[in-house]
Design an enzyme around this catalytic site. Structure first.
Site, mmCIF file in Angstrom:
data_model
loop_
_atom_site.group_PDB
_atom_site.id
_atom_site.type_symbol
_atom_site.label_atom_id
_atom_site.label_comp_id
_atom_site.label_asym_id
_atom_site.label_seq_id
_atom_site.Cartn_x
_atom_site.Cartn_y
_atom_site.Cartn_z
ATOM 1 N N HIS A 222 -89.644 -106.852 51.699
ATOM 2 C CA HIS A 222 -89.765 -106.021 51.376
ATOM 3 C C HIS A 222 -88.742 -105.161 49.993
ATOM 4 O O HIS A 222 -87.318 -104.917 51.152
ATOM 5 C CB HIS A 222 -91.201 -105.355 51.409
ATOM 6 C CG HIS A 222 -91.496 -103.522 51.179
ATOM 7 N ND1 HIS A 222 -91.241 -103.122 49.889
ATOM 8 C CD2 HIS A 222 -91.002 -102.421 51.752
ATOM 9 C CE1 HIS A 222 -91.139 -102.283 49.380
ATOM 10 N NE2 HIS A 222 -90.799 -101.490 50.867
ATOM 11 N N TYR A 256 -92.552 -97.433 44.491
ATOM 12 C CA TYR A 256 -92.517 -95.926 45.696
ATOM 13 C C TYR A 256 -91.271 -95.355 45.355
ATOM 14 O O TYR A 256 -90.540 -96.197 45.179
ATOM 15 C CB TYR A 256 -93.374 -95.755 46.656
ATOM 16 C CG TYR A 256 -92.959 -96.739 47.558
ATOM 17 C CD1 TYR A 256 -92.374 -95.972 48.316
ATOM 18 C CD2 TYR A 256 -92.858 -98.057 48.056
ATOM 19 C CE1 TYR A 256 -91.488 -97.231 49.262
ATOM 20 C CE2 TYR A 256 -92.039 -98.676 48.904
ATOM 21 C CZ TYR A 256 -91.443 -97.852 49.454
ATOM 22 O OH TYR A 256 -90.957 -99.035 50.885
ATOM 23 N N ASP A 546 -125.491 -104.022 67.145
ATOM 24 C CA ASP A 546 -126.711 -104.020 67.024
ATOM 25 C C ASP A 546 -126.963 -106.199 67.326
ATOM 26 O O ASP A 546 -127.418 -106.597 66.146
ATOM 27 C CB ASP A 546 -128.154 -103.092 65.853
ATOM 28 C CG ASP A 546 -127.535 -103.923 64.990
ATOM 29 O OD1 ASP A 546 -126.541 -104.564 63.851
ATOM 30 O OD2 ASP A 546 -128.580 -103.696 63.800
HETATM 31 P P1 FAD Z 1 -90.168 -101.853 65.134
HETATM 32 O O1 FAD Z 1 -89.515 -100.447 65.121
HETATM 33 O O2 FAD Z 1 -89.213 -102.922 64.629
HETATM 34 O O3 FAD Z 1 -90.199 -101.862 66.441
HETATM 35 C C1 FAD Z 1 -90.519 -103.098 67.517
HETATM 36 C C2 FAD Z 1 -89.065 -102.807 68.366
HETATM 37 O O4 FAD Z 1 -89.431 -103.623 68.967
HETATM 38 C C3 FAD Z 1 -87.928 -103.160 68.193
HETATM 39 O O5 FAD Z 1 -86.570 -101.900 68.263
HETATM 40 C C4 FAD Z 1 -86.939 -104.432 68.394
HETATM 41 O O6 FAD Z 1 -85.787 -104.314 68.610
HETATM 42 C C5 FAD Z 1 -88.343 -104.712 69.282
HETATM 43 N N1 FAD Z 1 -88.059 -106.360 70.121
HETATM 44 C C6 FAD Z 1 -88.188 -107.352 69.774
HETATM 45 N N2 FAD Z 1 -88.783 -108.041 70.022
HETATM 46 C C7 FAD Z 1 -87.876 -107.946 71.373
HETATM 47 C C8 FAD Z 1 -87.948 -108.139 72.712
HETATM 48 N N3 FAD Z 1 -87.553 -110.145 72.645
HETATM 49 N N4 FAD Z 1 -87.049 -107.322 73.767
HETATM 50 C C9 FAD Z 1 -87.137 -106.347 73.624
HETATM 51 N N5 FAD Z 1 -87.374 -105.786 72.300
HETATM 52 C C10 FAD Z 1 -87.751 -106.200 71.417
HETATM 53 N N6 FAD Z 1 -93.874 -97.268 56.656
HETATM 54 C C11 FAD Z 1 -94.600 -96.207 56.050
HETATM 55 O O7 FAD Z 1 -95.530 -95.894 56.850
HETATM 56 N N7 FAD Z 1 -93.931 -95.961 55.578
HETATM 57 C C12 FAD Z 1 -92.535 -96.710 54.372
HETATM 58 O O8 FAD Z 1 -92.180 -96.039 53.429
HETATM 59 C C13 FAD Z 1 -92.645 -97.830 54.916
HETATM 60 N N8 FAD Z 1 -91.650 -98.609 54.234
HETATM 61 C C14 FAD Z 1 -90.742 -99.537 54.417
HETATM 62 C C15 FAD Z 1 -90.097 -100.441 53.928
HETATM 63 C C16 FAD Z 1 -89.605 -100.757 54.828
HETATM 64 C C17 FAD Z 1 -88.723 -101.300 53.487
HETATM 65 C C18 FAD Z 1 -89.660 -102.039 55.309
HETATM 66 C C19 FAD Z 1 -88.930 -103.228 55.553
HETATM 67 C C20 FAD Z 1 -91.130 -101.268 56.017
HETATM 68 C C21 FAD Z 1 -91.934 -100.175 55.523
HETATM 69 N N9 FAD Z 1 -92.763 -99.510 56.347
HETATM 70 C C22 FAD Z 1 -93.350 -98.529 55.784
HETATM 71 C C23 FAD Z 1 -92.532 -99.858 57.493
HETATM 72 C C24 FAD Z 1 -92.370 -99.512 58.761
HETATM 73 O O9 FAD Z 1 -90.896 -99.571 58.811
HETATM 74 C C25 FAD Z 1 -92.922 -100.909 60.072
HETATM 75 O O10 FAD Z 1 -94.614 -101.262 60.083
HETATM 76 C C26 FAD Z 1 -92.730 -99.828 61.111
HETATM 77 O O11 FAD Z 1 -91.727 -99.466 61.251
HETATM 78 C C27 FAD Z 1 -93.175 -100.655 62.666
HETATM 79 O O12 FAD Z 1 -92.889 -100.635 63.866
HETATM 80 P P2 FAD Z 1 -92.642 -101.225 65.257
HETATM 81 O O13 FAD Z 1 -92.304 -99.439 65.704
HETATM 82 O O14 FAD Z 1 -94.485 -101.965 65.198
HETATM 83 O O15 FAD Z 1 -91.433 -102.068 64.910
HETATM 84 N N1 THG Z 2 -131.032 -111.576 62.016
HETATM 85 C C1 THG Z 2 -131.246 -112.064 63.317
HETATM 86 N N2 THG Z 2 -130.337 -111.090 64.043
HETATM 87 C C2 THG Z 2 -129.660 -109.969 64.080
HETATM 88 C C3 THG Z 2 -130.024 -109.506 62.235
HETATM 89 C C4 THG Z 2 -130.721 -110.341 61.774
HETATM 90 N N3 THG Z 2 -128.459 -109.596 64.555
HETATM 91 C C5 THG Z 2 -127.695 -108.750 63.293
HETATM 92 C C6 THG Z 2 -128.662 -107.760 62.149
HETATM 93 N N4 THG Z 2 -129.184 -108.524 61.191
HETATM 94 C C7 THG Z 2 -129.322 -107.088 63.454
HETATM 95 N N5 THG Z 2 -130.015 -105.827 61.996
HETATM 96 C C8 THG Z 2 -131.204 -106.024 62.715
HETATM 97 C C9 THG Z 2 -131.496 -104.373 61.991
HETATM 98 C C10 THG Z 2 -133.288 -104.143 62.588
HETATM 99 C C11 THG Z 2 -133.818 -105.451 62.397
HETATM 100 C C12 THG Z 2 -133.204 -106.359 63.312
HETATM 101 C C13 THG Z 2 -131.810 -106.913 62.509
HETATM 102 C C14 THG Z 2 -134.914 -105.292 62.702
HETATM 103 N N6 THG Z 2 -136.133 -103.721 63.084
HETATM 104 C C15 THG Z 2 -136.903 -103.642 62.879
HETATM 105 C C16 THG Z 2 -137.371 -102.249 62.866
HETATM 106 O O1 THG Z 2 -136.137 -101.746 63.000
HETATM 107 O O2 THG Z 2 -138.740 -101.804 62.839
HETATM 108 C C17 THG Z 2 -137.514 -104.102 64.727
HETATM 109 C C18 THG Z 2 -138.679 -103.900 64.961
HETATM 110 C C19 THG Z 2 -139.028 -103.176 66.596
HETATM 111 O O3 THG Z 2 -137.660 -103.385 67.080
HETATM 112 O O4 THG Z 2 -139.960 -104.365 67.093
HETATM 113 O O5 THG Z 2 -136.217 -105.913 62.065
HETATM 114 O O6 THG Z 2 -131.681 -109.868 60.704
HETATM 115 N N7 THG Z 2 -131.880 -112.843 64.192
#
Ligand code: FAD
Ligand code: THG
Length: 814
Positions: A222, A256, A546
């Site tokens: 990026h 940005y 659920d």
């Molecule tokens: P890293 O900082 O990469 O840390 C991982 C660490 O693991 C590294 O230090 C590495 O050395 C270590 N490591 C890897 N492999 C090993 C190994 N085998 N042994 C020991 N150590 C190892 N984010 C924002 O929120 N705002 C922004 O404005 C923004 N801008 C960005 C702009 C750019 C150009 C880029 C590239 C990124 C930007 N990001 C931004 C994203 C952000 O930088 C990253 O998502 C964030 O820094 C990731 O952090 P991290 O700790 O997961 O990874």
């Molecule tokens: N069908 C089946 N499984 C499911 C769903 C489904 N699992 C995931 C999700 N959907 C679960 N959600 C619901 C929500 C409500 C009900 C069934 C599944 C339902 N409720 C009755 C009531 O509230 O009146 C229960 C009555 C009772 O407990 O006797 O029917 O769609 N297979």
């Protein structure tokens, strides 16, 4: 005390060391291959813009915590957070409207924000050409993180509590004893550990792979550039403050901006996705200052520069002075990846995390490791949220690339990805396509949203007076008025719904009943043929899912579930005498519901399907025509009828059989939109949207599914016994204006003050109004008036008793 090794001393690893040691786990070693704290990872060059507002409540909460935490950090060189505020500008009407939606999220999730006129934007950021913009959105608490100072401050605090930092230590392998993780191998020897957390940034997928785990992330380049001195900025900032103007987003051009004293930094996502080949990374970055920087590709930046100079004319006389293509992780859905490896307990990941969310992710991970569960809902970031297909390299690459392209796009809630569609289709798919189904996508499945084949029926119904209020353009996208006719027809006659994508498991074996009793809240140890609605809770009593549990034989249950996370949850706790099998793919399911459903089914079935012969919430193995089926008298749409399960090879024949038998009753296929509005009318919740692990059953209105009196000590029971009355509850609200539409996540106010948010909504054909679920303070009760802000409009709604439709169950139990 457990020994922890954290791999990576970037913003995530250091924050995690701080959070773990703050919870008393002080035997923490943070290892990094690089020097401290500019290790060479993504954190080393992150420009650190922190825009907190996100469509996801959880991601916003992560960012909010990061801001709070960084604001309070001390570093000898100066600030770790500079709250200059955030400003996003719109140059298109669509973006301007979308900023209203964003303002809604901010309000819903508790971030202060204000929509501004162009003149107000320029007052905040005088470099902007007012003639270019239509308006903006200002968030005063956003700002700049100094990622390296934040990393160091957190690491030093952890060190003071007993943690060890080991720079220049490359981890070469993960060690285990066949059951769980035991440590890491480094060039200097083994470091023992009970817990290893992979916080290795975009290198993380490599470690994961080594221990048999697929992390669906793609390292992408990026572009980030710094200009030369800009005369308009001279004298505004000191070396210490660095910046005073709000951080700025120009999302219509994927750009940005931030200040670097008297220069501007420009980040661009306007180039093509540039996935990084990890096998040639070292060679590709050889001439660069660090292994997370690729050489700058100037030609990719040219259009970005032109667009930047149009918005900020002061750039006109300047040029790019330093620039690079920086690497960080993208995921298929844009969310981070958190959790513990199921097959290798003790191996955790905290991956694909922005600086913005780093402290929040670290805190949740520490809570998860130390206390057993995070205090915020993390399902969007769960390591096990991915379906099997979503782990294939092809899927990960294509969807992550699309996520890169769309990173600043206005994305509609029903806009599904276009890459790799058609991967999972039910056996009805050919028929559905022929009927003009418009498909949504979910979990890789193609799911009809409505059928064009119902257009003529819809037209007739509308002419006969079925009301279809006009919708605004946004709400008509990925939508059709036909869906209203489908919902109406279901309540009036009969319709068939493809339920194949509903995740289902077979739980079998001598321990199956005891296992499900232990895992879920309701009593499922009932007679063969029983179906039970029940909940999966975590240890804190939060709702994990659920389920419906059907006992098909003494030792065989079919469980209807919500997501791959349910499979993960059950797998981890499954005793040896229980088999758990995902049978979704090999089977299909057709829901046949409506007042005429019995008349359609009865002639096809050798068994008695009368109200007494086949009771509500019972299951039966039988035949429809020649087709072996399992039928469950369950209805998420709240009508008489059945879910009909069959082995997949019978699917097409089943579809044809029901279609033909239903013809005299005018049976129609109906899609997801109708399905959704019908279940909302009936008061049924959708897990992940209406309720999550943040909510206990009482708050979600699901106490009826909890059997506190059952003998088994089910997971979460103890927590429920201690739980105070909920202060927030899920309510149904009904809009006054028949034309009012909301789509989810909108803020809800009482007397002008935001007190909650909408989760999901649908147009009710029964009452001719939109009904929505909203989380509201428990003090807001039935009959109270609320207002909901929707993209600039304000709608009045009233809290309604639940369910809005058929509280007597007379439609279902007949
Ligand atoms: P890293 O900082 O990469 O840390 C991982 C660490 O693991 C590294 O230090 C590495 O050395 C270590 N490591 C890897 N492999 C090993 C190994 N085998 N042994 C020991 N150590 C190892 N984010 C924002 O929120 N705002 C922004 O404005 C923004 N801008 C960005 C702009 C750019 C150009 C880029 C590239 C990124 C930007 N990001 C931004 C994203 C952000 O930088 C990253 O998502 C964030 O820094 C990731 O952090 P991290 O700790 O997961 O990874
Ligand atoms: N069908 C089946 N499984 C499911 C769903 C489904 N699992 C995931 C999700 N959907 C679960 N959600 C619901 C929500 C409500 C009900 C069934 C599944 C339902 N409720 C009755 C009531 O509230 O009146 C229960 C009555 C009772 O407990 O006797 O029917 O769609 N297979």
């Amino acid at each position: 005390m457990p020994k922890v090794v954290v791999i990576g001393a970037g913003i995530v690893g250091t924050s995690l060391a701080d959070e773990l040691t703050a919870r008393g786990w002080t035997d923490v070693t943070v290892v990094d291959r690089g020097p401290l704290f500019a290790t060479g990872g993504s954190t080393s060059h992150a420009p650190g813009l922190v825009f907190q507002t996100n469509p996801s409540k959880t991601m916003t909460a992560f960012a909010k915590y990061t801001v709070e935490k960084f604001n309070a950090l001390d570093h000898p060189d100066g600030w770790a957070f500079n709250p200059v505020g955030g400003l996003e500008v719109a140059t298109t009407p669509e973006r301007l409207a979308d900023l209203h939606r964003k303002a809604g999220w901010a309000q819903s999730w508790g971030i202060e924000g204000h929509l501004l006129t162009p003149a107000e934007c320029v007052r905040l950021h005088p470099l902007i050409d007012p003639g270019r913009i239509l308006g903006g959105f200002h968030t005063p608490a956003d700002g700049l993180a100094k990622a390296l100072r934040a990393a160091e401050a957190q690491a030093r605090r952890a060190e003071a509590r007993g943690a060890t930092l080991r720079p220049h230590t490359e981890v070469l392998g993960i060690l285990d004893n066949g059951h769980r993780v035991t440590g890491v191998r480094t060039a200097d020897g083994v470091i023992d550990a009970d817990v290893v957390v992979c916080a290795a940034g975009f290198w993380g997928a490599q470690f994961a792979k080594e221990v048999g785990l697929v992390l669906p992330l793609v390292p992408m380049a990026h572009q980030y550039a710094r200009t030369g001195q800009i005369p308009d900025l001279v004298g505004r900032n000191t070396e210490l403050t660095e910046a005073g103007l709000p951080i700025l987003r120009h999302q219509d051009q994927d750009l940005y901006f931030r200040e670097h004293v008297d220069r501007l930094g420009i980040g661009s996502y306007s180039h093509k996705p540039m996935p990084v080949d990890m096998t040639t990374l070292l060679a590709d970055t050889a001439g660069e200052p660090m292994p997370s920087m690729m050489p700058f590709t100037e030609e990719d930046f040219a259009p970005a520069w032109r667009a930047a100079a149009e918005l900020l004319p002061a750039l006109g006389d300047s040029k790019v002075e330093e620039a690079f293509n920086g690497i960080f992780s993208f995921t298929p859905d844009g969310f981070s990846i958190m959790g513990e490896h199921r097959e290798l307990p003790g191996f955790w990941v905290a991956e694909a995390v922005w600086v913005t969310h780093s402290a929040g992710v670290a805190r949740a991970t520490a809570e998860w490791i130390v206390d057993g569960a995070p205090s915020v809902d993390t399902h969007e970031c769960d390591l096990y949220r991915f379906e099997d297909i979503a782990r294939s390299p092809e899927f990960v690459m294509q969807t992550s690339s699309q996520a890169f392209v769309e990173v600043y796009d206005v994305v509609h809630p029903h806009q599904y990805r276009t890459a790799l569609r058609g991967l999972r289709t039910s056996p009805f798919h050919g028929r559905q396509a022929a009927l003009g189904a418009y498909f949504y996508e979910g979990g890789g499945w193609e799911r009809p949203a409505w059928y064009e084949s119902n257009a003529a029926l819809a037209q007739r119904l509308f002419e006969d007076g079925l009301a279809v209020p006009d919708r605004d353009e946004w709400a008509t996208r990925f939508w059709s008025p036909i869906s209203i006719a489908e919902a109406h027809w279901t309540r009036a006659h009969v319709a068939m719904f493809d339920m194949t994508p509903l995740t289902r498991y077979e739980v079998s074996g001598p321990g199956a009943a005891a296992f499900l009793q232990q895992m879920t809240t309701n009593n499922v140890d009932k007679s063969v043929g029983s179906v039970t609605y029940t909940l999966l809770l975590d240890e804190t009593g939060g709702i994990r899912s659920d389920l419906t549990v059907a006992r098909l034989a003494p030792d065989t249950f079919q469980v209807g579930a919500n997501s791959p996370m349910d499979f993960d949850w059950l797998s981890r706790r499954r005793p040896a005498d229980v088999t758990l099998r995902d049978i979704t793919g090999g089977t299909c399911c057709l829901g046949v519901w409506g007042p005429d459903a019995r008349d359609v089914i009865a002639p096809l079935c050798p068994d008695d399907v009368s109200n007494d012969g086949f009771r509500y919430f019972r299951a039966m193995h039988t035949y429809l025509g020649a087709i072996p089926v399992t039928m469950m008298r369950v209805s998420y749409v709240g009508e008489l009828g059945w879910e009909i399960y069959a082995s997949a090879e019978y699917g097409c024949a089943l579809w044809d059989l029901i279609s033909a038998a239903g013809e005299p009753f005018g049976i129609v296929p109906a899609g997801r939109i109708a399905f959704n509005s019908l279940r909302i009318e009936k008061g049924y919740r959708s897990w992940g949207t209406d309720m999550t692990a943040e909510h206990r059953p009482a708050a979600a209105g699901l106490d009826f599914a909890v059997r506190m009196s059952k003998d088994t000590d089910f997971v979460g029971k103890a927590a429920l016994q201690q739980a105070p009355d909920p202060d927030k509850v899920l309510r149904s609200i009904v809009f006054d204006d028949p034309a009012a539409v909301v789509l989810g996540k909108e803020p809800v106010s009482v007397a002008g003050r935001c007190v909650g948010y909408v989760t999901s909504a649908g147009f009710s054909t029964t009452i001719g109004r939109t009904i929505a679920y909203a989380w509201l303070p428990a003090t807001v009760t039935v009959g109270d008036v609320v207002t909901v802000a929707y993209r600039g409009a304000t709608y009045r709604a009233v809290v309604h008793a639940e369910p809005v439709v058929d509280p007597e169950m007379s439609r279902i139990k007949r």
